[in-house]
Design an enzyme around this catalytic site. Structure first.
Site, PDB file in Angstrom:
ATOM      1  N   CYS A 187       0.966  -1.171  -0.014  1.00 57.94           N
ATOM      2  CA  CYS A 187      -0.001  -0.019   0.052  1.00 57.94           C
ATOM      3  C   CYS A 187       0.875   1.280  -0.026  1.00 57.94           C
ATOM      4  CB  CYS A 187      -0.962  -0.102   1.164  1.00 57.94           C
ATOM      5  SG  CYS A 187      -1.879   1.535   1.388  1.00 57.94           S
TER       6      CYS A 187
ATOM      7  N   CYS B 117      -0.623   4.037   2.213  1.00 59.66           N
ATOM      8  CA  CYS B 117      -0.364   3.871   3.427  1.00 59.66           C
ATOM      9  C   CYS B 117       0.862   4.225   4.024  1.00 59.66           C
ATOM     10  CB  CYS B 117      -0.850   2.377   3.710  1.00 59.66           C
ATOM     11  SG  CYS B 117      -2.356   1.792   3.183  1.00 59.66           S
ATOM     12  N   ASP B 118       2.008   3.645   3.144  1.00 59.16           N
ATOM     13  CA  ASP B 118       3.312   3.656   3.713  1.00 59.16           C
ATOM     14  C   ASP B 118       4.316   4.538   3.062  1.00 59.16           C
ATOM     15  OD1 ASP B 118       2.415   1.675   5.617  1.00 59.16           O
ATOM     16  OD2 ASP B 118       2.749  -0.044   4.286  1.00 59.16           O
TER      17      ASP B 118
END
Length: 312
Positions: free
Chosen positions: A135, A138-139
């Protein structure tokens, strides 16, 4: 007894809920443990949904308005994890929850979607969450002004590489072939990005690091092994369908599945079991696109409406 149980809160499940409740069903529950929206909320960019007001917006922003509309006609969101769907002697369905509760429904639409597939290289599991991710939105923030790698050759891989190029100092795009499954316009956009370096054909032999996390990757390239020193690798190599809830106590599936264990459906999203429907990524031959998942949900709901009407 519920008129209709919808399992999954992504585009397919939300669309099914909208069409079912607007179509007149009064007791419709969508089972989704988290916030509605589905896997697409992790996408960094969406620009191919017809009529989209803001092409290029994130998946989270795109899906943020769906629940308000889909709940307007009475759709209920129950935060619960469904562990199994089974059928009773009277043809109703048991919806078994992880807390031991059982809900009973006249019909069920399964929209449990899919999850990112692991690539399978050595060290992937060891460093998952510590340098290996699926992701970018997300990261990606953790790799600001650092070099990262992306593995894959589809639309998601190329799009996320472009997204990461706005955060990282450099992005290495690794793919096992010279050709890509992604749309040509997307590939061209990435190739014109000076911060993206294509490494093809190549595979990842091993991810290595220490207690702090990933330090790099050993690649098998067409010439020789290459040591790519990066603290992060984002893998986008396909999806596995979430079909576990359809397995019965004897290990068999409640309905017919294809060779890849996707649910077999007809053009009306009907499975081999009357009253059980499937929509979105879980069904056979799914394009795995938001627009088609939403359409599947609408078709499944219309079919469920017809099925329930004929029960009376």
């Amino acid at each position: 007894m519920l008129d209709l149980a919808i399992i999954g809160g992504g585009p397919a499940g939300l669309s099914a809920g909208l069409y079912a409740t607007r179509g007149g069903l009064k007791n419709v529950v969508m089972f989704e443990m988290g916030e509605p929206g589905g896997q697409i909320t992790s996408s960094s960019e969406i620009e191919n949904y017809p009529g989209q007001k803001n092409p290029g917006e994130s998946g989270f922003d795109f899906m943020s308005t769906w629940w308000g509309q889909c709940s307007h006609f009475g759709l209920i969101h129950k935060r619960a994890v469904v562990t199994q769907v089974s059928q009773n002697a009277d043809k109703s369905f048991n919806i078994k929850l992880d807390n031991g509760e059982i809900e009973v429904a006249k019909a069920v639409i399964v929209c449990t979607g899919s999850t990112p597939r692991r690539a399978g290289f050595e060290g992937e599991d060891k460093f998952f969450g510590r340098g290996v991710s699926t992701c970018a939105t997300c990261d990606g923030f953790f790799y600001r002004n650092k070099e990262v790698a992306v593995l894959g050759g589809g639309d998601t891989a190329i799009e996320e590489a472009i997204y990461l190029s706005n955060i990282a100092s450099k992005v290495y795009l690794i793919h096992r072939r010279d050709e890509f499954r992604a749309a040509p316009v997307t590939v061209e956009k990435a190739k014109n990005n000076e911060k993206i370096e294509f490494i093809t054909p190549a595979t990842i032999k091993e991810a290595y690091g220490d207690n702090a996390g990933l330090n790099g990757l050993i690649l098998n390239t067409k010439d020789d092994e290459r040591d790519l020193k990066v603290p992060g690798i984002f893998t986008f190599v396909g999806l596995n369908v979430n079909n576990a809830i359809l397995k019965q106590d004897d290990g068999k599936f409640i309905c017919e599945m294809d060779a890849n264990e996707n649910v077999k459906v007809d053009l009306k999203m009907k499975t081999s079991v009357p009253g059980l429907f499937a929509a979105g990524d879980i069904r056979t031959e799914a394009p795995k696109q938001v627009v088609s998942a939403a359409a599947d949900g609408a078709v499944a709901a219309l079919s469920a409406l017809s099925y329930i009407e004929n029960l009376h």
